[in-house]
Design an enzyme around this catalytic site. Structure first.
Site, mmCIF file in Angstrom:
data_model
loop_
_atom_site.group_PDB
_atom_site.id
_atom_site.type_symbol
_atom_site.label_atom_id
_atom_site.label_comp_id
_atom_site.label_asym_id
_atom_site.label_seq_id
_atom_site.Cartn_x
_atom_site.Cartn_y
_atom_site.Cartn_z
ATOM 1 N N GLN A 163 13.141 -28.710 -7.107
ATOM 2 C CA GLN A 163 13.072 -27.079 -6.924
ATOM 3 C C GLN A 163 12.816 -27.305 -5.227
ATOM 4 O O GLN A 163 11.239 -27.533 -4.892
ATOM 5 C CB GLN A 163 12.136 -26.544 -7.427
ATOM 6 C CG GLN A 163 11.531 -24.545 -7.160
ATOM 7 C CD GLN A 163 10.524 -23.944 -7.862
ATOM 8 O OE1 GLN A 163 10.821 -23.744 -8.998
ATOM 9 N NE2 GLN A 163 9.443 -24.111 -7.211
ATOM 10 N N GLY A 164 13.680 -26.919 -4.395
ATOM 11 C CA GLY A 164 13.475 -26.833 -3.184
ATOM 12 C C GLY A 164 13.087 -25.563 -2.604
ATOM 13 O O GLY A 164 14.485 -24.239 -2.570
ATOM 14 N N TYR A 165 11.799 -24.577 -2.938
ATOM 15 C CA TYR A 165 11.490 -23.227 -2.393
ATOM 16 C C TYR A 165 10.681 -22.892 -1.843
ATOM 17 O O TYR A 165 10.851 -23.172 -0.382
ATOM 18 C CB TYR A 165 11.432 -22.791 -3.516
ATOM 19 C CG TYR A 165 11.776 -21.902 -4.994
ATOM 20 C CD1 TYR A 165 13.270 -22.633 -4.228
ATOM 21 C CD2 TYR A 165 11.520 -21.534 -5.488
ATOM 22 C CE1 TYR A 165 14.149 -22.066 -5.790
ATOM 23 C CE2 TYR A 165 12.535 -20.852 -7.460
ATOM 24 C CZ TYR A 165 13.345 -21.101 -6.666
ATOM 25 O OH TYR A 165 14.506 -20.797 -8.064
ATOM 26 N N SER A 166 9.556 -23.640 -1.265
ATOM 27 C CA SER A 166 8.493 -23.527 -0.674
ATOM 28 C C SER A 166 9.358 -24.578 0.619
ATOM 29 O O SER A 166 10.050 -25.262 0.543
ATOM 30 C CB SER A 166 7.288 -23.885 -0.963
ATOM 31 O OG SER A 166 6.570 -23.354 -2.275
ATOM 32 N N SER A 210 8.099 -31.330 -6.044
ATOM 33 C CA SER A 210 7.567 -32.327 -7.652
ATOM 34 C C SER A 210 8.824 -33.072 -7.742
ATOM 35 O O SER A 210 10.410 -33.000 -7.726
ATOM 36 C CB SER A 210 6.304 -30.757 -8.472
ATOM 37 O OG SER A 210 6.422 -29.986 -8.824
ATOM 38 N N GLU A 261 8.152 -19.496 -14.352
ATOM 39 C CA GLU A 261 6.906 -19.707 -14.209
ATOM 40 C C GLU A 261 5.447 -18.871 -13.987
ATOM 41 O O GLU A 261 5.071 -20.377 -15.303
ATOM 42 C CB GLU A 261 7.409 -20.670 -13.086
ATOM 43 C CG GLU A 261 6.372 -21.866 -12.610
ATOM 44 C CD GLU A 261 6.203 -22.714 -11.104
ATOM 45 O OE1 GLU A 261 5.922 -23.201 -11.191
ATOM 46 O OE2 GLU A 261 6.287 -21.533 -10.466
#
Lengths: 395, 360
Positions: free
Chosen positions: A124-127, A159, A242
């Site tokens: 997951q590419g968020y932050s 992660s 989440e």
């Protein structure tokens, strides 16, 4: 007040138990993602409806009607037996529900089945380094060039980026729009040229996270979920999901039982730790708090069953649950005295070093997934109706 | 599965809550606290009509025949409104003791009077939890001698008295040889007192030879006091949020400052699970005997801790006003303080929880 699940459900619980008893020897141990036993076990669980239970068959799921109690029974029984209940990870837990809700037919067909079967692992590419709590200020950009998006920027706290085949990623596609309305949600392969993954070692000593760098990464135009500029809406629908998972009181309950056992076994000057009234009282305090959180969890479950909003009872779980778990692990360390300092592969290590690593890991979870301070903003604004902090005036 | 209140229970909650909000506001509590009233007769009568005094008394004796969860729901309302009536002992502990261990004659005489609100009952059981000073009651030849402290719902017509062998007796307030003294506490909305017995003729509860009966009575009292704290703490939180939404400093309402918001969020985060805990503890008392005692202990201790935190924090949110008598917030603060100490403070009750699990 009626706490029984009812006859039909107790029969179902019996089926699940029988299945576990008959098949537990086939269940994989450890956290591997790609081995044959892991994939075979996953396939068996989907077939039986013990994972991917309500996802339609046409997309590779089991296709059962949603039934919250049956799902809960499955989770309880696998947890009690300490048998793997199938693959987790951000692809299965977060992307699949999102695609089911918002994805195109083609995206559903292409991604959901292989994700469920463990053939595609996601990250997951968020932050970003400068977009943490203020995630909507992210700056990784995607510019349309012909039939492709060209992605540039950096993600952090990613992660499983090392293992992942694909990434679901928030990027800024409308730099002129207000910050929440300029974001889009892209899917792309981690094999695409221009992606560099660097492990990020944490205080526990593990590298569970990574930094991911994008340099002119070219992504086919149609690999967007939702429309241009709708990415914030898409991402929010999963973030809520989440937060619900972090701080699960039932997991804390099993750690509490391990702690009680530890304090009965360990001795100081030949006296059991639990015979020290200070330690005993700290243990009992935590037991009371765990109890309250478990009853709160029953209340949430009941609200879900009745299609009611659990409201404050649900909103506080991440904050309370992670803080409580951190304190619980910390009490074990204190109870162990100098033994509590030992780590990694030291002789005399207790509990495989889990008390220390979990103590630190849960500090990470207090921060991650929406910090405790952000949780308090949410509780006070959405739960108690208090106003937002006014924006500072521009000077 | 339904973890929550039934429609009837919500109705009970609403009817008691509405009466208290309309007729027994802070002004009424203040009047009681300031004056020399033994009882707030108007409030007692009205609540008796709503079924509060006979809530857990069997219908055969003029009561409503409900259970501990219903009692907890009512206690929450009483705590929320700092209602000046006798409830924990008079409407819960003593009727429970009578129904579990009383003779037919004892039940037939006292239960209808209690249910109708025509008599009130106090509980002199503190020494069975932990004795202070030289308090202790011994029984011999049908009489009681000794001293009982911290009698709950003092100034009653009849007292339930636990002796040093954990057997229970009824003693009428007018009995010869009984001296009764009010103990002034921080909480002026409920009475506590001291009873001295000099060979006082007592009427033993025949079923109380089994010490489990007294333990149940104490559990019931603890759950009800904890529920009272839940209501009082919720009210303090609500008042804090409302006040912060009105009070302006630095050109804006203080509710928009994160420091204030986070205080309120912490109160809510700690208090909200207490509601489920009270429900479960009361439900376990009625239906899950094997979990009942441990849950009651933890609930009493945990509500004591959370209540103390909320009482302090909500007062702070009010700033200087919170410290004044004018605002009256201190009535809730003191109510919560009272509930924390009575029938065992957190440390003491947690030690009991450890003992119940054979950890000692």
């Amino acid at each position: 007040m009626d706490l029984s699940y009812g006859g039909e459900y107790e029969a179902f619980r019996g089926e699940v138990r029988d299945f576990i008893a008959d098949h537990a020897s086939q269940a994989p141990k450890g956290n591997g993602m790609r081995s044959k036993p892991v994939l075979d076990w996953q396939a068996l669980l989907i077939e039986k409806g013990y994972t991917a239970r309500t996802i339609p068959r046409e997309y590779g799921g089991h296709g059962a009607e949603p039934d919250i109690l049956k799902s809960r029974i499955i989770a309880e029984e696998f947890a009690n037996a300490q048998v793997s209940n199938g693959l987790g990870g951000q692809g299965i837990q977060m992307l699949v529900p999102t695609l089911l809700e918002i994805g195109t037919e083609e995206q559903k067909k292409r991604f959901i089945g292989p994700t469920l079967r463990g053939e595609i692992v996601w990250c997951q590419g968020y932050s970003e380094p400068n977009a943490g709590s203020d995630l909507a200020s992210l700056t990784t950009s995607a510019v349309l060039d012909g039939d492709e998006w060209v992605v540039n920027g950096q993600k952090i706290w990613t992660s499983t980026a090392k293992q992942a085949d694909w990434i679901f990623c928030l990027v800024r596609t409308e730099p002129e729009a207000p910050k929440h309305k300029g974001i889009s949600f892209l899917l792309f392969s981690m094999d695409t040229p221009g992606i560099e993954v660097r492990p990020l070692k944490t205080m526990t000593g593990d590298s569970t996270f990574n930094e991911v760098f994008f340099t002119d990464v070219r992504v086919p135009k149609q690999q967007i979920v939702g429309s241009r500029g709708e990415g914030w809406f898409v991402a929010n629908s999963i973030l809520r999901h989440e937060r619900g998972m972090l701080g699960d009181p039932n997991a804390t309950f099993s750690r509490l039982n391990a702690l009680i056992e530890l304090m009965q076994q360990e001795t100081v000057d030949s006296r059991r730790v639990i015979d020290n009234p200070v330690f005993r009282d700290r243990l009992m305090q935590i037991q009371g708090e765990v109890m309250a959180m478990r009853f709160n969890d029953m209340r949430i479950l009941s609200a879900k069953l009745n299609n009611k909003d659990a409201s404050l009872a649900g909103m506080i779980v991440k904050l309370q649950g992670t803080e409580l778990r951190h304190r619980l692990e910390g009490l074990a360390i204190d109870a162990l005295g100098e033994l509590g300092l030992l780590y990694e592969d030291s002789p005399l290590l207790r509990g495989q070093g889990a008390w220390q690593s979990q103590y630190m890991f849960y500090l990470g979870l207090i921060i991650g997934g929406g910090t405790s301070q952000i949780q308090k903003n949410i509780i006070s604004e959405r739960g108690l109706g208090m106003p937002r902090e006014p924006k500072p005036q521009q000077v | 599965m339904e973890f929550g209140l039934t429609e009837e229970q919500v109705l009970l909650q609403d009817s008691v809550g509405r009466y208290l909000a309309d007729h027994a506001s802070l002004d009424r509590a203040r009047q009681f606290a300031d004056g020399a009233e033994e009882r707030a007769a108007d409030v007692c009568t009205a609540l008796a009509e709503l079924g509060v005094s006979g809530l857990i008394i069997d219908e055969a004796y003029g009561g409503v025949g409900l259970k501990m969860l219903d009692a907890a729901i009512v206690a929450e309302q009483l705590g929320g409104n700092v209602t000046p009536i006798a409830f924990a002992a008079s409407a819960v502990m003593v009727p429970l003791a009578l129904q579990r261990a009383g003779s037919e004659a004892q039940k037939a005489h006292w239960l209808p009077l209690l249910a109708a609100g025509e008599a009130s009952a106090g509980a002199a059981v503190s020494e069975a939890v932990a004795a202070r000073e030289d308090a202790r009651i011994s029984a011999s030849g049908g009489t009681l001698t000794g001293r009982a402290l911290f009698v709950l719902d003092h100034a009653a017509d009849v007292y339930l008295v636990a002796d040093d062998r954990r057997k229970m007796h009824l003693v009428e307030a007018k009995a010869r040889g009984l001296t009764s003294t009010r103990l002034t506490s921080i909480d002026k909305t409920r009475h506590i007192g001291e009873l001295r017995f000099e060979g006082v003729a007592a009427d033993p509860l025949p079923g109380s030879d089994d010490p489990a009966v007294l333990a149940d009575v104490i559990d019931a009292g603890r759950i009800v006091l904890a529920a009272d704290t839940l209501g009082a703490a919720q009210n303090m939180l609500d008042q804090a949020v409302a006040y912060a939404g009105e009070r302006q400093q630095f050109g804006r309402v203080i509710a928009s400052f994160q420091a204030v918001k986070h205080m309120c969020a912490e109160m809510a985060a700690r208090l909200e699970p207490c509601r489920a805990m009270i429900w479960y503890a009361a439900h376990a008392f009625d239906e899950v005997p094997e979990e009942s005692r441990l849950t009651a202990c933890h609930t009493k201790a945990h509500l004591g801790e959370v209540g103390k935190f909320v009482a302090k924090t909500a007062t702070e949110v009010h700033g200087g006003m919170g410290f004044t008598d004018l605002l009256g917030l201190h009535y809730w603060f003191k109510r919560i303080g009272f509930n924390r100490q009575m029938l065992g403070g957190p440390e003491l009750v947690r030690e009991e929880a450890a003992r119940l699990q054979e950890l000692i």
